[in-house]
Design a protein around this motif. Structure first.
Motif, mmCIF file in Angstrom:
data_model
loop_
_atom_site.group_PDB
_atom_site.id
_atom_site.type_symbol
_atom_site.label_atom_id
_atom_site.label_comp_id
_atom_site.label_asym_id
_atom_site.label_seq_id
_atom_site.Cartn_x
_atom_site.Cartn_y
_atom_site.Cartn_z
ATOM 1 N N ALA A 144 2.202 42.950 23.362
ATOM 2 C CA ALA A 144 3.399 42.423 24.015
ATOM 3 C C ALA A 144 4.494 43.476 24.149
ATOM 4 O O ALA A 144 5.348 43.381 25.039
ATOM 5 C CB ALA A 144 3.920 41.215 23.245
ATOM 6 N N PRO A 186 -0.331 35.600 27.491
ATOM 7 C CA PRO A 186 0.588 36.008 26.416
ATOM 8 C C PRO A 186 0.011 35.856 25.026
ATOM 9 O O PRO A 186 0.334 36.631 24.124
ATOM 10 C CB PRO A 186 1.806 35.096 26.628
ATOM 11 N N SER A 187 -0.871 34.872 24.836
ATOM 12 C CA SER A 187 -1.409 34.663 23.487
ATOM 13 C C SER A 187 -2.358 35.773 23.059
ATOM 14 O O SER A 187 -2.530 36.023 21.867
ATOM 15 C CB SER A 187 -2.123 33.309 23.405
ATOM 16 N N ARG A 190 -0.031 38.756 21.929
ATOM 17 C CA ARG A 190 0.971 38.506 20.894
ATOM 18 C C ARG A 190 0.418 38.727 19.501
ATOM 19 O O ARG A 190 0.065 37.827 18.756
ATOM 20 C CB ARG A 190 1.480 37.077 21.042
ATOM 21 N N GLU A 196 9.940 39.396 13.622
ATOM 22 C CA GLU A 196 10.271 39.058 15.006
ATOM 23 C C GLU A 196 9.011 38.695 15.790
ATOM 24 O O GLU A 196 9.025 37.788 16.623
ATOM 25 C CB GLU A 196 10.996 40.231 15.684
ATOM 26 N N ASP A 197 7.930 39.416 15.533
ATOM 27 C CA ASP A 197 6.654 39.068 16.175
ATOM 28 C C ASP A 197 6.219 37.656 15.783
ATOM 29 O O ASP A 197 5.694 36.903 16.607
ATOM 30 C CB ASP A 197 5.547 40.040 15.750
ATOM 31 N N LEU A 199 8.153 35.164 14.913
ATOM 32 C CA LEU A 199 8.987 34.218 15.654
ATOM 33 C C LEU A 199 8.415 33.977 17.046
ATOM 34 O O LEU A 199 8.335 32.832 17.512
ATOM 35 C CB LEU A 199 10.412 34.765 15.783
ATOM 36 N N ALA A 200 8.005 35.050 17.718
ATOM 37 C CA ALA A 200 7.474 34.932 19.073
ATOM 38 C C ALA A 200 6.158 34.159 19.087
ATOM 39 O O ALA A 200 5.901 33.350 19.987
ATOM 40 C CB ALA A 200 7.290 36.321 19.684
ATOM 41 N N ALA A 203 6.789 30.496 18.644
ATOM 42 C CA ALA A 203 7.316 29.907 19.878
ATOM 43 C C ALA A 203 6.194 29.613 20.868
ATOM 44 O O ALA A 203 6.245 28.622 21.605
ATOM 45 C CB ALA A 203 8.349 30.835 20.498
ATOM 46 N N LEU A 204 5.167 30.472 20.891
ATOM 47 C CA LEU A 204 4.021 30.229 21.772
ATOM 48 C C LEU A 204 3.207 29.036 21.304
ATOM 49 O O LEU A 204 2.649 28.280 22.111
ATOM 50 C CB LEU A 204 3.117 31.465 21.809
ATOM 51 N N SER A 227 18.286 37.807 11.348
ATOM 52 C CA SER A 227 17.816 36.969 12.450
ATOM 53 C C SER A 227 18.094 35.514 12.132
ATOM 54 O O SER A 227 18.423 35.144 11.014
ATOM 55 C CB SER A 227 16.311 37.156 12.689
#
Length: 240
Positions: A144, A186-187, A190, A196-197, A199-200, A203-204, A227
């Motif tokens: 990503a 995106p999956s 990711r 932070e990764d 968190l992303a 969210a997915l 964060s």
């Protein structure tokens, strides 16, 4: 039965997934997740990754290269083949070894190296990426951040030539591998190295094994310093 082309070539993908001993895996998550919790999180990522990979239609099998006994037991129970890391010379040597073991059994197999830290992985997205990869002798998907690599493929008769680690996107490009840019997946891009990764990925939508860790994650144990606290994770069962 493994799919075959009209010319007799085996077209089912064999995936090779490398996994460090859990006590050393995902070291960059220590600050975010805590040293005791980090190995459990690394195992959850691997379990969700392999579960989703095995649910992908054009994946024939998954070989996990690891010397971790607990991870080997849990992943074998999912249906993965466990390959000991005989070379013990790091990530790329482990991947080359795993590909060699796969092709000792299936000489014509198309082979793909897949990261073990893709907890949001969706089989349909992986299928799209592998379909695109099948058009080229060697291909790869950048992570990503467009710096690393989450997937590297080699079709029948081609060596994998892995160059993972750090800025591997540039190395795989320089090696002649074609970058996969078409499918929206995106999956598959990711991977999770930092808070932070994570968190992303949450969210997915993550798979069930990572979701089991949700109460602690939501409590803020995995939130990076400075964060926001982690939101309740969107849970997507692997195989969806």
């Amino acid at each position: 039965m493994t799919p075959m082309r009209r010319d007799g070539a085996d077209v089912g993908w064999s995936l090779v997934v490398p996994l460090k001993p859990l006590v050393r895996a995902k070291s960059r998550l220590s600050r975010a997740a805590g040293e005791e919790f980090r190995p459990r999180l690394a195992l959850a990522f691997a379990l969700d990754t392999v579960t989703a990979a095995l649910a992908c239609e054009n994946v024939r099998d998954v070989a996990v290269v690891t010397d971790d006994r607990l991870a080997a037991e849990r992943l074998a129970a999912l249906g993965a083949r466990i390959v000991p890391d005989t070379p013990a010379r790091g990530l790329n040597a482990a991947l080359a070894h795993g590909a060699g073991v796969v092709r000792a059994r299936r000489p014509g197999a198309p082979v793909a190296a897949l990261n073990a830290d893709l907890p949001a992985l969706r089989p349909a997205e992986l299928e799209l990426v592998l379909h695109s990869a099948s058009q080229f002798p060697r291909a790869f998907l950048a992570d990503a951040a467009d710096i690393g690599t989450t997937l590297l493929t080699a079709t029948s008769g081609r060596e994998l030539e892995p160059a993972f680690g750090g800025a591997s996107r540039a190395r795989h490009l320089a090696s002649g591998a074609r970058e996969i840019t078409g499918p929206k997946a995106p999956s598959v891009r990711r991977d999770v190295d930092t808070g932070e990764d994570l968190l992303a990925a949450l969210a997915l939508g993550v798979g069930p094994h990572t979701a089991l860790q949700a109460p602690r994650l939501v409590a803020g144990a995995a939130a990076p310093e400075g964060s926001k606290r982690l939101p309740p994770p969107q849970v997507t069962a692997s195989g969806a």
